[in-house]
Design a protein around this motif. Structure first.
Motif, PDB file in Angstrom:
ATOM      1  N   ASP A  52      -7.808  -4.455   7.036  1.00  7.00           N
ATOM      2  CA  ASP A  52      -8.251  -5.724   7.843  1.00  7.00           C
ATOM      3  C   ASP A  52      -9.826  -5.383   8.206  1.00  7.00           C
ATOM      4  O   ASP A  52     -10.345  -4.421   7.924  1.00  7.00           O
ATOM      5  CB  ASP A  52      -7.399  -6.138   8.884  1.00  7.00           C
ATOM      6  CG  ASP A  52      -7.405  -5.105  10.141  1.00  7.00           C
ATOM      7  OD1 ASP A  52      -8.120  -4.237  10.152  1.00  7.00           O
ATOM      8  OD2 ASP A  52      -6.764  -5.078  11.022  1.00  7.00           O
ATOM      9  N   HIS A  53     -10.182  -6.396   9.092  1.00 10.94           N
ATOM     10  CA  HIS A  53     -11.665  -6.467   9.430  1.00 10.94           C
ATOM     11  C   HIS A  53     -12.037  -5.415  10.530  1.00 10.94           C
ATOM     12  O   HIS A  53     -13.289  -5.068  10.812  1.00 10.94           O
ATOM     13  CB  HIS A  53     -12.051  -7.698  10.004  1.00 10.94           C
ATOM     14  CG  HIS A  53     -11.341  -8.181  11.383  1.00 10.94           C
ATOM     15  ND1 HIS A  53      -9.887  -8.467  11.041  1.00 10.94           N
ATOM     16  CD2 HIS A  53     -11.775  -8.382  12.590  1.00 10.94           C
ATOM     17  CE1 HIS A  53      -9.600  -8.790  12.490  1.00 10.94           C
ATOM     18  NE2 HIS A  53     -10.531  -8.624  12.921  1.00 10.94           N
ATOM     19  N   LYS A  54     -11.040  -4.719  10.954  1.00 10.76           N
ATOM     20  CA  LYS A  54     -11.352  -3.692  11.990  1.00 10.76           C
ATOM     21  C   LYS A  54     -10.963  -2.180  11.065  1.00 10.76           C
ATOM     22  O   LYS A  54     -11.070  -1.244  11.905  1.00 10.76           O
ATOM     23  CB  LYS A  54     -10.495  -3.974  13.062  1.00 10.76           C
ATOM     24  CG  LYS A  54     -11.053  -4.943  13.927  1.00 10.76           C
ATOM     25  CD  LYS A  54      -9.928  -5.225  15.321  1.00 10.76           C
ATOM     26  CE  LYS A  54     -10.615  -6.319  16.399  1.00 10.76           C
ATOM     27  NZ  LYS A  54      -9.834  -6.296  17.489  1.00 10.76           N
ATOM     28  N   GLY A  55     -10.808  -2.273  10.083  1.00 10.17           N
ATOM     29  CA  GLY A  55     -10.489  -0.994   9.306  1.00 10.17           C
ATOM     30  C   GLY A  55      -8.852  -0.394   9.508  1.00 10.17           C
ATOM     31  O   GLY A  55      -8.493   0.595   9.095  1.00 10.17           O
ATOM     32  N   ARG A  56      -8.083  -1.236   9.785  1.00 10.30           N
ATOM     33  CA  ARG A  56      -6.695  -0.867   9.873  1.00 10.30           C
ATOM     34  C   ARG A  56      -5.745  -1.190   9.043  1.00 10.30           C
ATOM     35  O   ARG A  56      -6.022  -2.208   8.274  1.00 10.30           O
ATOM     36  CB  ARG A  56      -6.126  -1.696  11.178  1.00 10.30           C
ATOM     37  CG  ARG A  56      -6.673  -1.500  12.518  1.00 10.30           C
ATOM     38  CD  ARG A  56      -6.097  -2.342  13.807  1.00 10.30           C
ATOM     39  NE  ARG A  56      -6.448  -3.776  13.357  1.00 10.30           N
ATOM     40  CZ  ARG A  56      -6.141  -4.755  14.368  1.00 10.30           C
ATOM     41  NH1 ARG A  56      -5.963  -4.446  15.500  1.00 10.30           N
ATOM     42  NH2 ARG A  56      -6.524  -6.065  14.106  1.00 10.30           N
ATOM     43  N   PHE A  57      -5.098  -0.095   8.524  1.00 15.93           N
ATOM     44  CA  PHE A  57      -4.195  -0.310   7.159  1.00 15.93           C
ATOM     45  C   PHE A  57      -3.351  -1.337   7.566  1.00 15.93           C
ATOM     46  O   PHE A  57      -2.604  -1.458   8.194  1.00 15.93           O
ATOM     47  CB  PHE A  57      -3.375   1.008   6.961  1.00 15.93           C
ATOM     48  CG  PHE A  57      -4.562   2.371   6.354  1.00 15.93           C
ATOM     49  CD1 PHE A  57      -5.913   2.250   6.543  1.00 15.93           C
ATOM     50  CD2 PHE A  57      -3.631   3.606   5.834  1.00 15.93           C
ATOM     51  CE1 PHE A  57      -6.602   3.055   6.175  1.00 15.93           C
ATOM     52  CE2 PHE A  57      -4.739   4.235   5.376  1.00 15.93           C
ATOM     53  CZ  PHE A  57      -5.864   4.325   5.605  1.00 15.93           C
ATOM     54  N   THR A  58      -3.209  -2.071   6.334  1.00 16.77           N
ATOM     55  CA  THR A  58      -2.049  -3.090   6.203  1.00 16.77           C
ATOM     56  C   THR A  58      -1.300  -3.354   5.119  1.00 16.77           C
ATOM     57  O   THR A  58      -0.282  -3.838   4.895  1.00 16.77           O
ATOM     58  CB  THR A  58      -2.889  -4.753   6.173  1.00 16.77           C
ATOM     59  OG1 THR A  58      -3.853  -4.748   5.127  1.00 16.77           O
ATOM     60  CG2 THR A  58      -3.606  -4.954   7.546  1.00 16.77           C
ATOM     61  N   ASN A  59      -1.831  -2.283   3.967  1.00 16.71           N
ATOM     62  CA  ASN A  59      -1.110  -1.973   2.796  1.00 16.71           C
ATOM     63  C   ASN A  59      -1.431  -0.802   2.147  1.00 16.71           C
ATOM     64  O   ASN A  59      -2.491  -0.576   2.294  1.00 16.71           O
ATOM     65  CB  ASN A  59      -0.965  -3.036   1.717  1.00 16.71           C
ATOM     66  CG  ASN A  59      -0.226  -2.944   0.601  1.00 16.71           C
ATOM     67  OD1 ASN A  59      -0.300  -2.081  -0.288  1.00 16.71           O
ATOM     68  ND2 ASN A  59       1.051  -3.425   0.727  1.00 16.71           N
ATOM     69  N   ILE A  60      -0.528   0.280   1.776  1.00 17.67           N
ATOM     70  CA  ILE A  60      -0.845   1.253   1.126  1.00 17.67           C
ATOM     71  C   ILE A  60      -0.153   1.730  -0.127  1.00 17.67           C
ATOM     72  O   ILE A  60       0.953   1.174  -0.135  1.00 17.67           O
ATOM     73  CB  ILE A  60      -0.806   2.737   1.871  1.00 17.67           C
ATOM     74  CG1 ILE A  60       0.655   2.873   2.586  1.00 17.67           C
ATOM     75  CG2 ILE A  60      -1.765   2.535   3.330  1.00 17.67           C
ATOM     76  CD1 ILE A  60       1.142   4.116   3.581  1.00 17.67           C
ATOM     77  N   ASN A  61      -0.815   2.459  -0.942  1.00 17.17           N
ATOM     78  CA  ASN A  61       0.121   2.938  -2.240  1.00 17.17           C
ATOM     79  C   ASN A  61      -0.499   4.362  -2.480  1.00 17.17           C
ATOM     80  O   ASN A  61      -1.711   4.529  -2.692  1.00 17.17           O
ATOM     81  CB  ASN A  61      -0.271   2.142  -3.141  1.00 17.17           C
ATOM     82  CG  ASN A  61       0.511   2.576  -4.614  1.00 17.17           C
ATOM     83  OD1 ASN A  61       0.150   3.554  -5.186  1.00 17.17           O
ATOM     84  ND2 ASN A  61       1.376   1.674  -5.004  1.00 17.17           N
ATOM     85  N   VAL A  62       0.429   5.509  -2.607  1.00 15.41           N
ATOM     86  CA  VAL A  62       0.032   6.838  -2.633  1.00 15.41           C
ATOM     87  C   VAL A  62       0.778   7.669  -3.717  1.00 15.41           C
ATOM     88  O   VAL A  62       1.870   7.133  -3.863  1.00 15.41           O
ATOM     89  CB  VAL A  62      -0.022   7.462  -1.333  1.00 15.41           C
ATOM     90  CG1 VAL A  62       1.589   7.511  -0.843  1.00 15.41           C
ATOM     91  CG2 VAL A  62      -0.726   8.997  -1.303  1.00 15.41           C
ATOM     92  N   GLY A  63       0.246   8.474  -4.406  1.00 15.88           N
ATOM     93  CA  GLY A  63       1.107   9.295  -5.031  1.00 15.88           C
ATOM     94  C   GLY A  63       0.591   9.411  -6.713  1.00 15.88           C
ATOM     95  O   GLY A  63       0.987  10.287  -7.506  1.00 15.88           O
ATOM     96  N   TRP A  64      -0.442   8.594  -7.032  1.00 20.08           N
ATOM     97  CA  TRP A  64      -0.970   8.690  -8.501  1.00 20.08           C
ATOM     98  C   TRP A  64      -1.863   9.773  -8.714  1.00 20.08           C
ATOM     99  O   TRP A  64      -2.725  10.360  -7.612  1.00 20.08           O
ATOM    100  CB  TRP A  64      -1.764   7.286  -8.566  1.00 20.08           C
ATOM    101  CG  TRP A  64      -0.957   6.157  -9.027  1.00 20.08           C
ATOM    102  CD1 TRP A  64      -0.524   5.346  -8.223  1.00 20.08           C
ATOM    103  CD2 TRP A  64      -0.428   5.819 -10.390  1.00 20.08           C
ATOM    104  NE1 TRP A  64       0.612   4.056  -8.783  1.00 20.08           N
ATOM    105  CE2 TRP A  64       0.557   4.615 -10.007  1.00 20.08           C
ATOM    106  CE3 TRP A  64      -0.719   6.106 -11.731  1.00 20.08           C
ATOM    107  CZ2 TRP A  64       0.882   3.842 -11.247  1.00 20.08           C
ATOM    108  CZ3 TRP A  64      -0.076   5.441 -12.646  1.00 20.08           C
ATOM    109  CH2 TRP A  64       0.758   4.459 -12.604  1.00 20.08           C
ATOM    110  N   PRO A  65      -1.769  10.616  -9.580  1.00 21.47           N
ATOM    111  CA  PRO A  65      -2.608  11.639 -10.081  1.00 21.47           C
ATOM    112  C   PRO A  65      -4.233  11.331 -10.002  1.00 21.47           C
ATOM    113  O   PRO A  65      -4.495  10.200 -10.323  1.00 21.47           O
ATOM    114  CB  PRO A  65      -2.360  12.178 -11.354  1.00 21.47           C
ATOM    115  CG  PRO A  65      -0.993  11.563 -11.765  1.00 21.47           C
ATOM    116  CD  PRO A  65      -0.947  10.325 -10.928  1.00 21.47           C
TER     117      PRO A  65
END
Length: 298
Positions: free
Chosen positions: A242-255
């Motif tokens: 968001d506008h303050k740099g807070r995570f609102t969605n993540i996706n992790v694991g791709w090479p």
């Protein structure tokens, strides 16, 4: 040496050996009798203080009384190590700047995090060892994640075994995913975020997105797939903030070799955006162009 002298010497040695064996056996019998007497006294004491439990002797007590098993005091199966640095210095002496520099959070945030994770991290003491406290387990994990220290270095720092550090990191990570991920990484108030980006000069912007590479050890299989464009092994983390740099969605694991665009197109975020269910249907007119809510990238 005369034969008679040799025979006398041999007999002397044999007699002395018999005497030593006899004394040793007598000492063993006295020790066994003393242990059995102490055991009976302890059993009588237990019967007199706790009548809610069965008063019959346990199988192991019967075996001890018959002399088949010697009673052995249970001890903790762990090497004694010093925890003074954590107990006396970090918890009692460190100020906020030291907490931020080493744990990447203030002490108050750390204590709040421990409370939130306690349902998943609480452990019971056993007869063999005392369980690590929740605070120490979380601190070990945060220290390992926040610094480049090795497992051995972290173990020496906190006075635990090297394998304990690895276990603590995995336990805390799983607890965060199970208990906090769905509560902390959320869509948030879209209008507040749009207003925040508008104040920065980006009208009708709902989020900002980018990918970052998390360094890893090269895997044994398909290692070349994990070498990114900068030449090291990694996994890709796609983050929406968001506008303050807070995570609102993540996706992790791709090479690490996979391009950010491919990660985005195969994410759940992309599917929800295509379906029109992630952002509310809010459009503005810029000049003569109708613009929906957008995401800033790169």
């Amino acid at each position: 040496m005369e034969p008679s002298a040799i025979i006398a010497a041999v007999l002397s040695v044999v007699n002395t050996s018999h005497l030593i064996v006899h004394l040793f056996q007598n000492q063993m019998q006295r020790n066994r009798a003393r242990r059995q007497r102490k055991l009976r006294e302890d059993m009588n004491s237990e019967r007199g203080t706790d009548l809610s439990q069965s008063t019959g002797p346990r199988p192991v007590e019967i075996m001890v009384a018959m002399g088949h098993v010697d009673p052995v005091e249970r001890r903790f199966w762990a090497r004694e190590t010093s925890t003074d640095w954590w107990d006396r210095i970090v918890l009692q002496v460190w100020d906020e700047s030291q907490w931020l520099r080493n744990f990447r959070m203030r002490k108050g945030t750390f204590l709040e995090l421990c409370d939130l994770l306690s349902p998943a991290l609480k452990r019971q003491d056993t007869r063999m060892r005392a369980a690590l406290t929740i605070q120490k387990r979380v601190a070990i994990a945060l220290w390992k994640l926040a610094t480049p220290d090795s497992y051995r270095s972290v173990a020496n720092q906190f006075g635990v075994g090297k394998s304990t550090v690895g276990v603590a990191v995995m336990q805390v990570a799983h607890a965060i995913v199970d208990l906090l991920l769905s509560k902390v990484v959320t869509l948030g108030d879209v209008q507040v975020i749009i207003d925040g980006f508008s104040a920065m000069g980006f009208p009708n912007c709902g989020r900002a997105i980018d990918g970052t590479h998390i360094p890893i050890l090269g895997p044994a299989h398909q290692g070349s797939q994990y070498i990114n464009r900068k030449g090291y092994f990694s996994m890709v983390l796609q983050a929406l903030v968001d506008h303050k740099g807070r995570f609102t969605n993540i996706n992790v694991g791709w090479p690490g070799k996979v391009h950010d665009a491919r990660v985005f197109k195969n994410s759940g975020l992309f599917r929800r955006l295509q379906q029109g269910v992630y952002f509310p249907d809010r459009k503005i007119t810029v000049g003569d162009v109708e613009m929906p809510t957008v995401i800033l990238g790169d």
